[in-house]
Design a protein around this motif. Structure first.
Motif, PDB file in Angstrom:
ATOM      1  N   LYS A  30     -17.775 -10.997 -25.716  1.00  0.00           N
ATOM      2  CA  LYS A  30     -19.154 -11.346 -25.350  1.00  0.00           C
ATOM      3  C   LYS A  30     -19.868 -10.205 -24.638  1.00  0.00           C
ATOM      4  N   MET A  31     -19.102  -9.247 -24.110  1.00  0.00           N
ATOM      5  CA  MET A  31     -19.728  -8.068 -23.512  1.00  0.00           C
ATOM      6  C   MET A  31     -20.437  -7.257 -24.592  1.00  0.00           C
ATOM      7  N   TYR A  32     -19.867  -7.282 -25.808  1.00  0.00           N
ATOM      8  CA  TYR A  32     -20.431  -6.487 -26.903  1.00  0.00           C
ATOM      9  C   TYR A  32     -21.506  -7.244 -27.673  1.00  0.00           C
ATOM     10  N   THR A  33     -21.449  -8.554 -27.649  1.00  0.00           N
ATOM     11  CA  THR A  33     -22.477  -9.327 -28.350  1.00  0.00           C
ATOM     12  C   THR A  33     -23.747  -9.470 -27.498  1.00  0.00           C
ATOM     13  N   GLU A  34     -23.568  -9.674 -26.196  1.00  0.00           N
ATOM     14  CA  GLU A  34     -24.735  -9.832 -25.328  1.00  0.00           C
ATOM     15  C   GLU A  34     -25.283  -8.500 -24.803  1.00  0.00           C
ATOM     16  N   LYS A  35     -24.393  -7.526 -24.662  1.00  0.00           N
ATOM     17  CA  LYS A  35     -24.789  -6.185 -24.195  1.00  0.00           C
ATOM     18  C   LYS A  35     -25.650  -6.231 -22.923  1.00  0.00           C
ATOM     19  N   PRO A  36     -25.118  -6.751 -21.827  1.00  0.00           N
ATOM     20  CA  PRO A  36     -25.896  -6.785 -20.580  1.00  0.00           C
ATOM     21  C   PRO A  36     -26.204  -5.373 -20.098  1.00  0.00           C
ATOM     22  N   CYS A  66     -22.310   1.089 -11.270  1.00  0.00           N
ATOM     23  CA  CYS A  66     -23.240   2.128 -11.739  1.00  0.00           C
ATOM     24  C   CYS A  66     -22.489   3.159 -12.573  1.00  0.00           C
ATOM     25  N   GLU A  67     -21.302   3.520 -12.125  1.00  0.00           N
ATOM     26  CA  GLU A  67     -20.501   4.504 -12.842  1.00  0.00           C
ATOM     27  C   GLU A  67     -20.030   3.985 -14.199  1.00  0.00           C
ATOM     28  N   LYS A  68     -20.028   2.666 -14.367  1.00  0.00           N
ATOM     29  CA  LYS A  68     -19.676   2.071 -15.657  1.00  0.00           C
ATOM     30  C   LYS A  68     -20.879   2.003 -16.591  1.00  0.00           C
ATOM     31  N   GLY A  69     -22.037   2.473 -16.124  1.00  0.00           N
ATOM     32  CA  GLY A  69     -23.204   2.542 -16.998  1.00  0.00           C
ATOM     33  C   GLY A  69     -24.173   1.386 -16.923  1.00  0.00           C
ATOM     34  N   TYR A  70     -24.180   0.665 -15.785  1.00  0.00           N
ATOM     35  CA  TYR A  70     -25.081  -0.477 -15.640  1.00  0.00           C
ATOM     36  C   TYR A  70     -26.137  -0.214 -14.577  1.00  0.00           C
ATOM     37  N   ASP A 197     -11.226  -1.098 -17.013  1.00  0.00           N
ATOM     38  CA  ASP A 197     -11.256  -1.423 -18.446  1.00  0.00           C
ATOM     39  C   ASP A 197     -12.514  -2.204 -18.837  1.00  0.00           C
ATOM     40  N   MET A 198     -13.467  -2.287 -17.949  1.00  0.00           N
ATOM     41  CA  MET A 198     -14.715  -2.994 -18.257  1.00  0.00           C
ATOM     42  C   MET A 198     -15.525  -2.180 -19.262  1.00  0.00           C
ATOM     43  N   PRO A 199     -15.973  -2.777 -20.362  1.00  0.00           N
ATOM     44  CA  PRO A 199     -16.772  -2.046 -21.352  1.00  0.00           C
ATOM     45  C   PRO A 199     -17.980  -1.389 -20.694  1.00  0.00           C
ATOM     46  N   GLU A 200     -18.303  -0.175 -21.105  1.00  0.00           N
ATOM     47  CA  GLU A 200     -19.395   0.553 -20.477  1.00  0.00           C
ATOM     48  C   GLU A 200     -20.753   0.002 -20.895  1.00  0.00           C
ATOM     49  N   GLY A 201     -21.701   0.129 -19.961  1.00  0.00           N
ATOM     50  CA  GLY A 201     -23.044  -0.354 -20.196  1.00  0.00           C
ATOM     51  C   GLY A 201     -23.924   0.683 -20.883  1.00  0.00           C
ATOM     52  N   LYS A 202     -25.172   0.336 -21.026  1.00  0.00           N
ATOM     53  CA  LYS A 202     -26.155   1.136 -21.761  1.00  0.00           C
ATOM     54  C   LYS A 202     -26.256   2.572 -21.272  1.00  0.00           C
ATOM     55  N   TYR A 203     -26.063   2.785 -19.984  1.00  0.00           N
ATOM     56  CA  TYR A 203     -26.236   4.112 -19.409  1.00  0.00           C
ATOM     57  C   TYR A 203     -24.921   4.885 -19.295  1.00  0.00           C
ATOM     58  N   GLY A 204     -23.871   4.364 -19.903  1.00  0.00           N
ATOM     59  CA  GLY A 204     -22.583   5.045 -19.900  1.00  0.00           C
ATOM     60  C   GLY A 204     -22.414   5.919 -21.130  1.00  0.00           C
ATOM     61  N   ASN A 206     -19.886   6.227 -23.004  1.00  0.00           N
ATOM     62  CA  ASN A 206     -19.100   5.573 -24.061  1.00  0.00           C
ATOM     63  C   ASN A 206     -19.668   4.220 -24.463  1.00  0.00           C
ATOM     64  N   PHE A 207     -20.935   4.000 -24.184  1.00  0.00           N
ATOM     65  CA  PHE A 207     -21.569   2.729 -24.547  1.00  0.00           C
ATOM     66  C   PHE A 207     -21.467   2.495 -26.062  1.00  0.00           C
ATOM     67  N   GLY A 208     -20.865   1.371 -26.430  1.00  0.00           N
ATOM     68  CA  GLY A 208     -20.708   1.036 -27.836  1.00  0.00           C
ATOM     69  C   GLY A 208     -19.615   1.803 -28.543  1.00  0.00           C
ATOM     70  N   LYS A 209     -18.909   2.677 -27.807  1.00  0.00           N
ATOM     71  CA  LYS A 209     -17.867   3.499 -28.426  1.00  0.00           C
ATOM     72  C   LYS A 209     -16.467   3.127 -27.940  1.00  0.00           C
ATOM     73  N   ASP A 210     -16.386   2.188 -27.005  1.00  0.00           N
ATOM     74  CA  ASP A 210     -15.080   1.867 -26.420  1.00  0.00           C
ATOM     75  C   ASP A 210     -14.519   0.536 -26.896  1.00  0.00           C
ATOM     76  N   MET A 211     -15.027   0.044 -28.007  1.00  0.00           N
ATOM     77  CA  MET A 211     -14.595  -1.260 -28.498  1.00  0.00           C
ATOM     78  C   MET A 211     -13.107  -1.299 -28.838  1.00  0.00           C
ATOM     79  N   GLN A 212     -12.588  -0.185 -29.331  1.00  0.00           N
ATOM     80  CA  GLN A 212     -11.180  -0.143 -29.725  1.00  0.00           C
ATOM     81  C   GLN A 212     -10.279   0.415 -28.626  1.00  0.00           C
ATOM     82  N   SER A 213     -10.849   0.712 -27.481  1.00  0.00           N
ATOM     83  CA  SER A 213     -10.037   1.184 -26.359  1.00  0.00           C
ATOM     84  C   SER A 213      -9.180   0.026 -25.846  1.00  0.00           C
ATOM     85  N   PRO A 214      -7.983   0.314 -25.337  1.00  0.00           N
ATOM     86  CA  PRO A 214      -7.107  -0.765 -24.873  1.00  0.00           C
ATOM     87  C   PRO A 214      -7.672  -1.464 -23.643  1.00  0.00           C
TER      88      PRO A 214
END
Length: 226
Positions: A30-36, A66-70, A197-204, A206-214
């Motif tokens: 849901k992090m990737y579908t909603e993209k907060p 913030c460092e995670k791109g949010y 391991d939290m998926p990166e946000g819009k300002y990171g 790796n935004f949208g590039k870490d889907m296959q990361s463990p």
């Protein structure tokens, strides 16, 4: 004997921190579908006997997110709003509607934290923090991210001095260092480790590039250095 104990501790820490076989997309779909994009940090829910843990831990959340791109709303400003609007007790919103935070602030998600334990050992040289992190959507109310961590910050000192006097010096130095360790620093280390391991946000980057990361395990235990 000490070497064997040290090796065992390292192995135990590595085993507890090992990633699961799931990707981040699989564990947090849901992090990737909603993209907060924007997150409001709710006042921590304190379940310890340390009454001040709630306030000082709240300030540790801003930088790691913030460092995670949010985009993270200013903790100082939002805390004043929470207190003015009787929203200081996040327990009342943990499972309830969050639409007001979207309507008033424009936040896409709300980060809840539950402080389950907080202990200090001056002689042993450690600060141990156990916190659960829950990110909920202000749009759908769904839980987007949830992870719990028990992190020990090692503050021990080894001067390499020999004999009884050397051991006493190490104990004294360890106690002094542990007592001087900032509580906010310990909380920040816990937050950064658990949210690693939290998926990166819009300002990171790796935004949208870490889907296959463990993805990490749902609960992690680790020891980090001061």
């Amino acid at each position: 004997m000490k070497n064997y104990i040290a090796i065992a501790l390292v192995a135990l820490t590595m085993a507890s921190c090992a990633s699961s076989s799931l990707t981040r997309e699989a564990r947090y779909p849901k992090m990737y579908t909603e993209k907060p994009t924007s997150i409001v940090v709710m006042p921590p829910i304190n379940r310890t006997t340390h009454v001040d843990a709630k306030d000082f831990f709240y300030t540790t959340m801003y930088t790691p997110l913030c460092e995670k791109g949010y985009y993270v709303f200013s903790p100082m400003l939002t805390m004043e709003m929470f207190q003015a609007e009787s929203a200081y007790d996040a327990e009342n919103f943990l499972e309830g509607s969050l639409t007001q935070f979207r309507n008033v602030l424009g936040a896409d998600a709300a980060m809840f934290t539950i402080i389950k334990s907080w202990s200090r050992s001056n002689i042993g040289g450690s600060l141990t923090v156990e916190v659960e992190y829950i990110l909920r959507s202000t749009v759908t109310g769904e839980t987007l991210y949830q992870r719990e961590g028990k992190v020990k910050v090692d503050t021990s000192v080894n001067t390499n001095s020999k004999g009884l006097l050397g051991a006493l010096l190490d104990v004294a130095a360890t106690a002094a260092k542990t007592a001087a360790t900032d509580k906010i620093e310990a909380g920040r280390k816990c937050t950064a480790f658990v949210l690693s391991d939290m998926p990166e946000g819009k300002y990171g980057l790796n935004f949208g590039k870490d889907m296959q990361s463990p993805a990490g395990n749902a609960r992690v235990t680790a020891t980090v250095s001061q």
